[in-house]
Write an enzyme that holds these catalytic residues in place. Structure first.
Site, mmCIF file in Angstrom:
data_model
loop_
_atom_site.group_PDB
_atom_site.id
_atom_site.type_symbol
_atom_site.label_atom_id
_atom_site.label_comp_id
_atom_site.label_asym_id
_atom_site.label_seq_id
_atom_site.Cartn_x
_atom_site.Cartn_y
_atom_site.Cartn_z
ATOM 1 N N HIS A 1 30.565 47.094 31.359
ATOM 2 C CA HIS A 1 31.676 47.440 32.248
ATOM 3 C C HIS A 1 32.142 48.873 32.035
ATOM 4 C CE1 HIS A 1 35.214 46.720 34.742
ATOM 5 N NE2 HIS A 1 35.912 47.359 33.835
ATOM 6 N N SER B 1 36.390 46.216 40.339
ATOM 7 C CA SER B 1 36.213 44.761 40.316
ATOM 8 C C SER B 1 37.039 44.129 39.203
ATOM 9 C CB SER B 1 34.735 44.422 40.094
ATOM 10 O OG SER B 1 34.308 44.899 38.825
ATOM 11 N N HIS B 2 37.465 42.902 39.442
ATOM 12 C CA HIS B 2 38.088 42.056 38.412
ATOM 13 C C HIS B 2 37.570 40.637 38.619
ATOM 14 C CE1 HIS B 2 41.706 42.284 35.537
ATOM 15 N NE2 HIS B 2 40.904 43.292 35.269
ATOM 16 N N ASN B 3 36.247 40.521 38.633
ATOM 17 C CA ASN B 3 35.605 39.282 39.053
ATOM 18 C C ASN B 3 35.753 38.148 38.043
ATOM 19 O OD1 ASN B 3 34.780 40.869 41.191
ATOM 20 N ND2 ASN B 3 32.715 41.172 40.419
ATOM 21 N N HIS B 4 35.235 38.353 36.851
ATOM 22 C CA HIS B 4 35.226 37.262 35.873
ATOM 23 C C HIS B 4 36.625 36.851 35.425
ATOM 24 C CE1 HIS B 4 30.714 37.915 34.685
ATOM 25 N NE2 HIS B 4 30.891 37.614 35.949
ATOM 26 N N ASP C 1 44.879 53.728 38.094
ATOM 27 C CA ASP C 1 43.824 54.736 38.244
ATOM 28 C C ASP C 1 44.242 55.808 39.241
ATOM 29 O OD1 ASP C 1 41.891 53.915 36.441
ATOM 30 O OD2 ASP C 1 40.836 52.644 37.869
ATOM 31 N N GLN D 1 44.234 39.430 30.924
ATOM 32 C CA GLN D 1 45.444 40.246 30.858
ATOM 33 C C GLN D 1 46.566 39.607 31.683
ATOM 34 O OE1 GLN D 1 42.410 41.068 32.023
ATOM 35 N NE2 GLN D 1 41.939 43.215 31.676
#
Length: 749
Positions: free
Chosen positions: A55, A103-106, A126, A250
């Site tokens: 990542h 992405s924040h898939n998993h 960001d 998180q």
């Protein structure tokens, strides 16, 4: 247990370390020892493990991503390109716009609400770190089968997380997609994008320079949530029972982030920072190593000064924590007092945790004991680079040979009508209002277009009406059939959507979602898609400003469809000249722009009616896409068209139904010469749009298309309260509306 200091590590070279459990390969661990000339301390091992993860380091994708810089020249608009927190482009009048998709898939599969919410929080920071005020977000989403029980678990949580976090920040959600496909079962794609606006002189970069400058950590306290979170999760495949590793996802606090945004913008206005970095994936490990690596000196950090929510955290855990709502700034000593005053005003915790030093080392101390002594570039920018083996899959030829054009077609007008209804009611083509109504699309009062329009658009200057538009697109079915063409089709559709709104495409960001890079089939898909995207951007003149790679998106050994998502940003001089999709004026003429061919590979019709995936995707003609874009932009600017809708998933009939329902007006259609009714309705040939033209503008519009060589075929008129295909069928708007709008609520409520 005694502290593992640098001296202790040098004195105990044979001490066993959990490098494999932290996701490192044996040769990577050996390389770390070679760099340091000793074994790493526990804190150093933690830093390398998260920063060398897939990542953070892009170790499997770097060799292919280089094409974006090598093949695609930067245009005059590019101000900041690949390598920073986000790219920046010049949109005129002294304004710069920064944008990015990640992405924040998993994490979103494990804990849908917090995974999606913190995805929004991360991408917003960001954008903030570049010096910009965030002004809008977008959310391209992919879920498993719409009727699968786990989709009912994941989707509502993801949508609530995106809406809850974004709404609390006061950011309009203006675009994105929702796609359902069984290949995403157990591995949804939750991509998030953000747009920010600033003046040219306000651009900030992530670097730590200036001997004696202070390192200030500000924002939320550091906790145990998200230790190794996305940096480890995004480098792991999922098996049937869940992720191989389950670090805590998180936890977000949008109200803290709102304070952080306003505090940071005030700090920017007073020009108090020399460098800045948000804390996202890999937390402090990333922020300190990247700031030091990009700067002109070293850095010393006293880790025990970091404000904590959990006093039991070890140094390694503090370095790996991905707790949200945190930023790291480099501040000249004489400006520290004012910096801290502003943070106190906004009730934001701020702590001096270190300073910029001479030399080229990142040194971290814990209660006076040195626990890290590394060259920062080896952590942040000189990680492993893999030339992963790849080869065209053995099954690819058979998949492409299974031509969708051979599927049974409707044999009667009644069957044709039935298939139109089935298409517009299918989960992917149905209205997503149940989802998008949970987002505030108009907060701040500058949104001029939002879902279900072709592109989202916001005004960025209230005096001149200067605006920007963004669209995101990606068809995993096309990319499965041909990754090279599939990536270009994603780019072309996003480009076309922006142009259809009246905005001029400027640049792109991307989010490349694929399976395991250790699978040669998947790596071939990635290599082909990246090559296709780079070639496509060169042809369209749209440079890549940055983006994200998300790998290991698979359950067990079953990978998702290759899903390159492309975000195109465009600029419009006057948002009052925008073009919506709605057919709103009776009597206006409908024109089909572009060529229609028998192209059904990967089509919505083949999926909805036959549950089929095979053949070749539609052919790509980027010169035609560019011409179509120029025509749509000129027609919008000069008042020649009142509505425009690109043709993509579902073909002409899907676009016409959406535009009719949006405007509350029907349409009478006629099949053009040379086409049959089925191909006319359902073909997904690229490079096409349908527009409504006022009768007074018909001659001017058709003359322009003819002079430029763009096929423009009159196919009907806006009229009545039904969609009628002459000689075949009619469908009342009420019946279409019921079919289109009832599907998603019935599945999810």
């Amino acid at each position: 247990m005694s502290l593992d200091t640098v001296k202790h590590a040098a004195d105990t070279p044979d001490t066993g370390q959990p490098w494999a459990e932290l996701g490192l390969k044996e040769d990577e661990y050996a390389r770390i020892r070679e760099i340091l000339g000793r074994r790493p301390t526990g804190a150093e091992l933690a830093m390398y493990s998260v920063m060398w993860s897939e990542h953070c380091s892009y170790k499997s994708s770097k060799v292919h991503l280089r094409q974006f810089g090598e093949k695609v020249p930067e245009n005059d608009a590019m101000l900041v390109g690949i390598g920073e927190n986000a790219g920046v482009v010049d949109v005129g009048q002294g304004y710069a716009v920064t944008f990015k998709v990640e992405s924040h898939n998993h994490p979103s599969y494990i804990e849908p609400y917090q995974g999606a919410a913190t995805g929004i929080g991360g991408i917003v920071r960001d954008i903030l770190a570049m010096g910009a005020r965030p002004v809008a977000v977008v959310d391209p989403l992919r879920f498993g089968a719409a009727d699968h029980p786990d989709t009912r678990r994941v989707l509502p949580g993801v949508v609530a997380g995106i809406g809850g976090y974004g709404n609390c920040l006061g950011l309009p959600n203006i675009g994105g997609e929702v796609v359902f496909d069984p290949c995403y079962q157990g591995n949804p794609l939750v991509n998030a994008g953000c747009i920010g606006v600033m003046k040219h002189e306000d651009i900030h970069l992530a670097q730590a320079s200036g001997l004696g400058n202070k390192v200030i950590l500000y924002g939320a306290r550091t906790g145990g949530d998200g230790i190794g979170g996305v940096s480890v999760l995004a480098s792991e495949t999922f098996d049937e029972t869940g992720p191989a590793k389950r670090p805590a996802v998180q936890v977000g606090d949008p109200f803290q982030e709102k304070l952080l945004i306003e505090c940071t913008l005030e700090i920017f206005r007073e020009k108090l920072v020399a460098g800045i970095q948000d804390l996202g994936g890999a937390g402090l490990s990333c922020a300190t190593s990247e700031l030091a690596s990009a700067g002109s000196g070293g850095m010393r950090v006293d880790l025990d000064t970091v404000p904590l929510r959990d006093a039991t955290l070890s140094p390694e855990e503090i370095l790996m924590s991905e707790s949200q709502e945190r930023m790291c700034a480099i501040v000249e000593p004489e400006k520290v007092g004012r910096f801290l005053e502003i943070c106190e005003k906004w009730d934001v915790i701020a702590t001096v945790i270190g300073e910029v030093t001479e030399g080229e080392r990142l040194e971290i101390f814990w209660h006076g004991e040195q626990i890290v002594d590394v060259p920062p570039r080896t952590v942040a920018h000189e990680g492993p680079v893999y030339e992963r083996p790849y080869a065209r899959p053995e099954w690819q030829d058979a998949l492409q040979a299974d031509d969708a054009g051979k599927l049974p077609r409707p044999e009667s007008s009644a069957e044709l009508r039935e298939q139109v209804l089935k298409l517009v009611a299918s989960p992917n083509q149905a209205s997503k209002a149940w989802i998008t109504d949970q987002y505030d699309r108009f907060v701040q009062g500058n949104t001029v277009l939002a879902m279900p329009e072709d592109a989202g658009m916001v005004r960025i200057d209230e005096k001149t009406n200067l605006g920007v538009a963004m669209a995101t697109d990606g068809n995993g079915r096309y990319a499965k059939l041909d990754p090279y063409a599939g990536a270009q089709l994603a780019l072309a559709e996003s480009y076309r959507n922006v142009a259809a709104s009246g905005a001029r495409p400027l640049a792109i960001s991307n989010c490349l979602n694929f399976g395991s890079p250790e699978d040669p089939d998947v790596m071939w898909q990635f290599a082909e898609a990246t090559r296709g995207l780079a070639d496509g951007c060169f042809a369209l003149g749209t440079p890549v400003t940055g983006g994200n790679v998300s790998l290991y998106n698979q359950t067990g050994d079953v990978a998702i469809h290759p899903t390159p998502v492309v975000a195109v940003l465009g600029v419009i001089d006057d948002v009052t000249r925008r073009t919506p999709i709605a057919f709103a004026e009776e009597g206006q003429l409908l024109y089909l722009l572009g060529d229609t061919r028998e192209e059904f590979g990967g089509s919505a019709w083949s999926q909805v009616v036959h549950d089929h995936l095979g053949g070749l995707p539609p052919a790509v003609d980027l010169d035609r896409e560019k011409l179509l874009g120029e025509i749509l932009i000129a027609a919008s600017r000069d008042g020649m068209i009142d509505a425009a809708h690109d043709l993509s998933d579902g073909g002409l009939i899907q676009a016409v139904v959406e535009s009719c329902l949006r405007g509350g007006k029907g349409a009478r259609l006629i099949v053009p010469d040379g086409l049959d009714a089925f191909t006319f309705l359902f073909s997904e040939s690229a490079g096409r749009a349908v527009v409504s033209v006022p009768r007074s503008e018909e001659l001017r519009f058709t003359d322009m298309c003819g002079a430029r060589g763009l096929p423009a075929t009159r196919i009907g008129v806006v009229d009545g309260e039904e969609v009628e295909l002459q000689g075949e069928f009619s469908l009342p708007l009420g019946e279409l509306s019921t079919a289109h709008e009832g599907t998603i609520p019935a599945l999810l409520v």
